[in-house]
Design a protein around this motif. Structure first.
Motif, short mmCIF file in Angstrom:
data_model
loop_
_atom_site.label_atom_id
_atom_site.label_comp_id
_atom_site.label_asym_id
_atom_site.label_seq_id
_atom_site.Cartn_x
_atom_site.Cartn_y
_atom_site.Cartn_z
N GLN A 1 0.64 -1.29 0.21
CA GLN A 1 -0.13 0.18 0.24
C GLN A 1 1.08 1.38 -0.18
OE1 GLN A 1 -3.42 0.36 2.90
NE2 GLN A 1 -3.76 -2.44 3.01
N GLN A 2 1.83 0.97 0.67
CA GLN A 2 3.34 2.54 0.92
C GLN A 2 3.34 2.79 -0.86
OE1 GLN A 2 2.70 4.68 1.81
NE2 GLN A 2 4.18 5.63 3.55
N ARG A 3 4.01 1.22 -1.69
CA ARG A 3 4.16 1.65 -2.64
C ARG A 3 3.54 1.94 -3.61
NH1 ARG A 3 6.91 -3.35 -4.37
NH2 ARG A 3 6.06 -4.88 -2.19
N VAL A 4 2.28 2.04 -3.33
CA VAL A 4 1.17 2.41 -4.01
C VAL A 4 0.70 4.20 -3.62
CG1 VAL A 4 -1.48 2.53 -4.48
CG2 VAL A 4 -0.29 0.52 -3.82
N ALA A 5 0.86 4.31 -2.48
CA ALA A 5 0.75 6.20 -2.78
C ALA A 5 2.34 6.75 -3.27
CB ALA A 5 1.12 5.75 -1.32
N ILE A 6 3.60 6.04 -3.36
CA ILE A 6 4.41 6.56 -3.09
C ILE A 6 4.04 6.60 -5.24
CG2 ILE A 6 7.47 6.16 -4.43
CD1 ILE A 6 7.53 4.29 -1.53
N ALA A 7 4.02 5.31 -5.76
CA ALA A 7 3.70 5.63 -7.52
C ALA A 7 2.69 6.50 -7.42
CB ALA A 7 2.90 4.03 -8.09
N ARG A 8 1.69 6.90 -6.50
CA ARG A 8 1.00 8.29 -7.30
C ARG A 8 1.06 9.02 -6.93
NH1 ARG A 8 -4.45 8.43 -3.12
NH2 ARG A 8 -2.77 8.73 -1.83
#
Ligand code: ATP
Ligand code: MG
Length: 270
Positions: A142-149
């Protein structure tokens, strides 16, 4: 011109009969393309500072300038990765839609948005997760998704607020290397808040140490480690140990409230 200038920043929260001076007087600059880490004791106003920098809060005094322009609302070239990632993704939207959402405000074509979303997810190693919902992923994912966003948005400046505080040590090490890799590839200016001293020294080109409340800049320290860093070798280098010890001592004296000169230098090698 500096990428970011924080001058005389002060923030006092008032309301419900309570008055909290979160930040007293902060002044520092960040250069374009620099990766700066900010450390300071819990509750010293790190999140408050980032919110003022991102135009999400209005300072009580002083100002923030982004590329010379005074920040008075969320600036277009800036992206955020928040402390509480669990709450920063929308659970009813798939991963791909979460990453795409801020791009819609940019008025980009659908094709371009698709391209940015898949590039960003690939950069963080989640190319296959676009169709999943956030709650189907682990905390680190999930944190990687936030970084991707944040990356898909193609920011000039990325503000990260203790982004890895809630993930396990191994994931954290991977995410640290991911951030350093992306920074080196993309030349983004990054301001990274953490309360982990080792993380600050491992990631940063410079570490800004904040004092305990009432918050001022306690010290600024240049991290004179080579740009090529890796978890195995960098963390056992004698210089790494010297720098982390130095930052640790600064934070201890910040907690005791011992006044210390604000300076931009590096402790001499022993
Ligand atoms: N919305 C608010 N209203 C009133 N006081 C607040 C508000 N937000 C933060 N504070 C207070 O301001 C101070 C600084 O809080 P802030 O969250 O910026 O610290 P922090 O350094 O990010 O802490 P942590 O390391 O725990 O994340 C604290 O005393 C906090 O209670
Ligand atoms: Mg915080």
């Amino acid at each position: 011109m500096h990428a970011l200038v924080v001058s005389g920043l002060r923030k006092v929260y008032e309301g419900s009969g309570r008055r909290v001076e979160a930040v007293r007087d902060l002044t520092f600059t960040v250069e374009a393309g620099e990766l700066v880490c900010l450390v300071g004791p819990s509750g010293c106003g790190k999140t408050t500072l980032l919110k003022c920098m991102g135009g999400l809060l209005t300072p009580t005094g002083g100002e923030v300038r982004l590329a010379g322009e005074k920040v008075s609302g969320p600036p277009p070239g800036m992206a955020f990765v928040f402390q509480e990632y669990g709450r920063s993704l929308f659970p009813w939207m798939r991963v791909g839609e979460n990453v795409e959402l801020p791009l819609k405000q940019k008025g980009l074509s659908k094709a371009r948005r698709r391209e940015l979303v898949s590039d960003a997810l690939e950069s963080v190693g989640l190319a296959d997760a676009a169709g999943a919902y956030p709650w189907q992923l682990s905390g680190g994912m999930q944190q990687r998704v936030a970084i991707a966003r944040a990356l898909a948005y193609e920011p000039q400046v990325l503000l990260m607020d203790e982004p890895f505080a809630a993930v396990d040590a191994q994931t954290r090490a991977d995410l640290e290397d991911l951030v350093r890799g992306l920074w080196r590839e993309r030349g983004i200016t990054i301001l990274f808040v953490t309360h982990d001293i080792d993380e600050a020294v491992y990631l940063g080109q410079r570490v800004i140490v904040l004092s305990a409340s009432p918050t001022v800049v306690q010290e600024q320290l240049k991290v004179d480690l080579p740009d090529e860093r890796d978890q195995l070798h960098t963390r056992v280098a004698p210089r790494f140990a010297e720098l982390r010890t130095h930052v640790y001592e600064q934070i201890q004296s910040a907690k005791r409230g011992t006044p210390s000169l604000t300076k931009t230098d590096t402790p001499p090698p022993h």
